[in-house]
Design a protein around this motif. Structure first.
Motif, PDB file in Angstrom:
ATOM      1  N   ALA A   1       0.846  -1.210   0.000  1.00  0.00           N
ATOM      2  CA  ALA A   1       0.000   0.000   0.000  1.00  0.00           C
ATOM      3  C   ALA A   1       0.876   1.252   0.000  1.00  0.00           C
ATOM      4  CB  ALA A   1      -0.938  -0.008   1.203  1.00  0.00           C
ATOM      5  N   ALA A   2       1.993   1.206   0.733  1.00  0.00           N
ATOM      6  CA  ALA A   2       2.881   2.366   0.806  1.00  0.00           C
ATOM      7  C   ALA A   2       3.439   2.708  -0.573  1.00  0.00           C
ATOM      8  CB  ALA A   2       4.014   2.092   1.793  1.00  0.00           C
ATOM      9  N   VAL A   3       3.920   1.701  -1.274  1.00  0.00           N
ATOM     10  CA  VAL A   3       4.485   1.934  -2.610  1.00  0.00           C
ATOM     11  C   VAL A   3       3.380   2.395  -3.566  1.00  0.00           C
ATOM     12  CG1 VAL A   3       5.694   0.861  -4.551  1.00  0.00           C
ATOM     13  CG2 VAL A   3       6.339   0.258  -2.204  1.00  0.00           C
ATOM     14  N   HIS A   4       2.258   1.712  -3.499  1.00  0.00           N
ATOM     15  CA  HIS A   4       1.128   2.024  -4.394  1.00  0.00           C
ATOM     16  C   HIS A   4       0.655   3.476  -4.211  1.00  0.00           C
ATOM     17  CE1 HIS A   4      -2.542   1.079  -6.680  1.00  0.00           C
ATOM     18  NE2 HIS A   4      -3.206   1.761  -5.760  1.00  0.00           N
ATOM     19  N   LEU A   5       0.454   3.881  -2.963  1.00  0.00           N
ATOM     20  CA  LEU A   5      -0.076   5.231  -2.704  1.00  0.00           C
ATOM     21  C   LEU A   5       0.990   6.299  -2.965  1.00  0.00           C
ATOM     22  CD1 LEU A   5      -2.153   4.336   0.481  1.00  0.00           C
ATOM     23  CD2 LEU A   5      -3.073   4.886  -1.785  1.00  0.00           C
ATOM     24  N   SER A   6       2.257   5.960  -2.740  1.00  0.00           N
ATOM     25  CA  SER A   6       3.339   6.904  -3.069  1.00  0.00           C
ATOM     26  C   SER A   6       3.341   7.219  -4.554  1.00  0.00           C
ATOM     27  CB  SER A   6       4.709   6.309  -2.741  1.00  0.00           C
ATOM     28  OG  SER A   6       4.859   6.150  -1.389  1.00  0.00           O
TER      29      SER A   6
END
Ligand SMILES: NC(=O)c1ccc[n+]([C@@H]2O[C@H](COP(=O)([O-])OP(=O)(O)OC[C@H]3O[C@@H](n4cnc5c(N)ncnc54)[C@H](OP(=O)(O)O)[C@@H]3O)[C@@H](O)[C@H]2O)c1
Length: 255
Positions: free
Chosen positions: A21-26
């Motif tokens: 989720a962190a990579v995706h939302l970044s």
């Protein structure tokens, strides 16, 4: 959906659902505070984000059980605000009511429930200012028990009620609170929580496919898609939702 200029704090961002989720939302423009205890794995996720030319994340090495205040303060001091809190970190353990050590029960409840309450409480004044929202990563275990899953199931049922209660209490302040309730998602949680080898975990995932009407287990991309929708503006009429990400699994009464 763009999350440009949004500040999103994700606990358990060093692995599995939180890391994805962190990579995706970044990549959608968000400024992310990455929280976890394992600094090597946090730095790896941070590098992945930087290499994608996404906004540089803030790495916070912290234990959600003991460091809630520092986690919120470091995020707000660094980015100047907080839009979204994603309470994702949790631990899995196997136990039955006949054999559970109460210290183990306390460890699960402190991590999976108490820390979520504390982080939420500390985040609310900041999220009220931004009219942001809170997303809890719960589980189908909050609805359905499976063998040897006493403390984890109780903790996720508690997160479901916490989500609904907080949603009701915060709605008039313009703060939404939702949960996703995933079924089996391919992450390292079974290796860390159940001491499975990675080969055993793969065999376990393979054997579970038939339990799902859609014919497969979940991937972190499935949870990230649900999170993106629920924390985004297009979900502005959705609060108190326990959003299943389960491939129809609960429909079959087999899980
Ligand atoms: N995978 C599934 O099948 C599944 C299904 C339903 C629900 N879920 C839920 O999804 C969430 C994420 O699970 P996952 O499968 O991605 O598991 P995972 O790969 O094991 O990741 C768990 C994360 O939680 C962090 N964490 C655990 N205790 C912590 C603590 N005390 N302080 C700070 N961070 C802590 C870990 O970071 P550090 O080790 O770096 O501290 C790690 O980043 C959990 O809430 C889990 O219950 C998972």
């Amino acid at each position: 959906m763009s999350f440009a200029n949004k500040v999103i704090l994700i606990t358990g961002a060093s692995s599995g659902i939180g890391a994805h989720a962190a990579v995706h939302l970044s990549k959608k423009g968000a400024n992310i505070a990455l929280v976890g205890r394992n600094i090597e794995r946090l730095n790896k996720i941070s590098d992945q984000i930087k290499n994608a030319n996404a906004p540089t994340p803030l790495v916070i090495r912290a234990d959600i059980v003991t460091d809630a205040e520092r986690i919120i303060n470091e995020t707000v001091n660094h980015f100047g605000k907080l839009d979204v809190l994603i309470n994702n970190a949790a631990i899995l353990s196997r136990n039955t009511v006949a054999h559970i050590e109460l210290a183990e029960y306390d460890r699960i409840m402190r991590t999976n429930v108490r820390s979520v309450i504390e982080l939420t409480k500390l985040a609310v004044p900041h999220i009220e200012k931004t009219k942001g929202n809170i997303l809890n990563v719960s589980s189908i275990a909050g609805f359905r028990v499976r063998p040897n899953s006493l403390a984890y199931s109780i903790s996720k049922a508690a997160v479901n009620q916490l989500t609904k209660s907080a949603a009701l209490d915060l709605a008039q302040k313009g703060v939404r609170v939702n949960a996703i309730c995933p079924a089996l998602i391919r992450t390292p949680i079974f290796e860390t929580g159940e001491n499975m080898s990675s080969q055993d975990a793969e065999e376990f995932f393979e054997s579970c496919k038939k339990l799902y009407p859609v014919g497969r287990i979940g991937e972190c991309s499935d949870t990230s898609a649900a999170i993106e929708f629920l924390i985004g503006d297009s979900a502005s009429f959705i609060t108190g939702s326990l959003f299943l990400v389960d491939g129809g699994g609960l429909l079959l009464h087999k899980l």
